[in-house]
Write an enzyme that holds these catalytic residues in place. Sequence first.
Site, PDB file in Angstrom:
ATOM      1  N   ARG A 234      61.943  18.490  53.071  1.00  0.00           N
ATOM      2  CA  ARG A 234      61.277  18.569  51.618  1.00  0.00           C
ATOM      3  C   ARG A 234      61.835  19.747  50.856  1.00  0.00           C
ATOM      4  NH1 ARG A 234      59.396  14.427  53.164  1.00  0.00           N
ATOM      5  NH2 ARG A 234      57.459  13.693  53.324  1.00  0.00           N
ATOM      6  N   ASP A 258      69.003  15.933  50.671  1.00  0.00           N
ATOM      7  CA  ASP A 258      68.188  14.642  50.520  1.00  0.00           C
ATOM      8  C   ASP A 258      67.116  14.845  49.785  1.00  0.00           C
ATOM      9  OD1 ASP A 258      68.411  11.700  51.087  1.00  0.00           O
ATOM     10  OD2 ASP A 258      66.450  12.207  52.463  1.00  0.00           O
ATOM     11  N   GLU A 263      62.043  16.496  42.589  1.00  0.00           N
ATOM     12  CA  GLU A 263      62.622  15.220  42.939  1.00  0.00           C
ATOM     13  C   GLU A 263      61.548  14.174  42.352  1.00  0.00           C
ATOM     14  OE1 GLU A 263      62.864  14.793  47.211  1.00  0.00           O
ATOM     15  OE2 GLU A 263      61.281  13.369  47.170  1.00  0.00           O
ATOM     16  N   HIS A 295      66.652  11.070  48.584  1.00  0.00           N
ATOM     17  CA  HIS A 295      65.469  10.847  49.657  1.00  0.00           C
ATOM     18  C   HIS A 295      65.669   9.449  50.494  1.00  0.00           C
ATOM     19  CE1 HIS A 295      61.267  12.748  50.424  1.00  0.00           C
ATOM     20  NE2 HIS A 295      61.618  11.866  51.612  1.00  0.00           N
TER      21      HIS A 295
END
Length: 331
Positions: A234, A258, A263, A295
């Site tokens: 996260r 990622d 985000e 993600h």
Amino acid sequence: MKIAFFNAKPYEIEFFKKANLTDGHQICYFEMRLTEQTVELARGHEAICTFVNDVLGRSLLERLSQLGVKLVALRSAGYNQVDLVAAREFKISVVRVPAYSPYAVAEHAVALLLTLNRKTHRAHNRVREGNFSLEGLLGFDLHGMTVGIVGTGKIGLCFAEIMKGFQCRILAFDPNPNPEAIKRGVEYVGWEEFLEKSSIISLHCPLLPQTHYIINAKAIEKMQKGVVLLNTSRGGLVETTAVIEGLKSGKIGYLGIDVYEEESALFFDDHSGEVIQDDLLARLMTFPNVLITGHQAFFTEQALENIAMTTLSNVTEFERQGSCRNQVGVE
Ligand code: NAI
């Protein structure tokens, strides 16, 4: 049950339609994210289905309860995006998909590591242009390196097993050591020793108040010079400004992410025709030793199939019993 499915992408609708042949729910697929502006679409539905970046704060939950929603079915493992205290106050149950493919996420972390190390992304572009120079492509052997894993649950353990295959030494930091990991030779150490001894650090713990900014300036200071930092967990685990300073000073040798703390404004949608307003993300994108994916670590066929099946069976279980084994609540 009547389910309002927010943030629906064509690639997942396909899997949900197939899974729903068994469960038989009435699903309305909405492309829009769940926001204050779109929440009215939930009217007439007892359940809503949302993804990681649909933030369910207090006022949204209050409105959902006024609209008659009784259940939030998250099609994600993480649930930090939901105000669980407010959900309880408004008598809305929250269910999630605790595990759908730990392999998908662990394998993506390895993909980031291998790409950063061996620079295959740069080599591919060069070769396509007829440039066969090796300048700037130097990597290092993973064999024998010390890999540190923060959080040795389902995904952390998979990542440890893969890295064992490269014959790396595995250190771990986790307040709840996993007996399976110990059996496989993972060594648990304290936070400082973990930071000092790991050449590669990969984050696999949930985002909780205790883990928010677990990677901050103080932690980076203790790391080895040139450390590889990977985050497929996260965004809020990492203080982006501190990481940018670490990259500028050379303390962080490689960064593979990622997930990103801001985000939700960008990820999962095409913004290629717009000016990116997020200056921290824009700065991160300028470093040659930073690799960012949007993600996608979970994004495999097997994971999508499991997400669809578990999400819909969670709704079915809730409908039949008024509760569900995958319910999340306030501790
Ligand atoms: P899990 O619940 O099996 O394991 C989490 C581990 O973190 C546990 O062993 C727990 O003890 C540990 N932990 C808790 N607090 C900690 C702390 N303060 N320091 C270190 N470790 C701590 O969870 P799982 O399935 O392995 O997933 C891990 C995380 O991966 C999820 O919480 C989610 O945020 C992320 N994730 C990311 C995806 C992606 O597509 N990028 C997809 C799925 C999950």
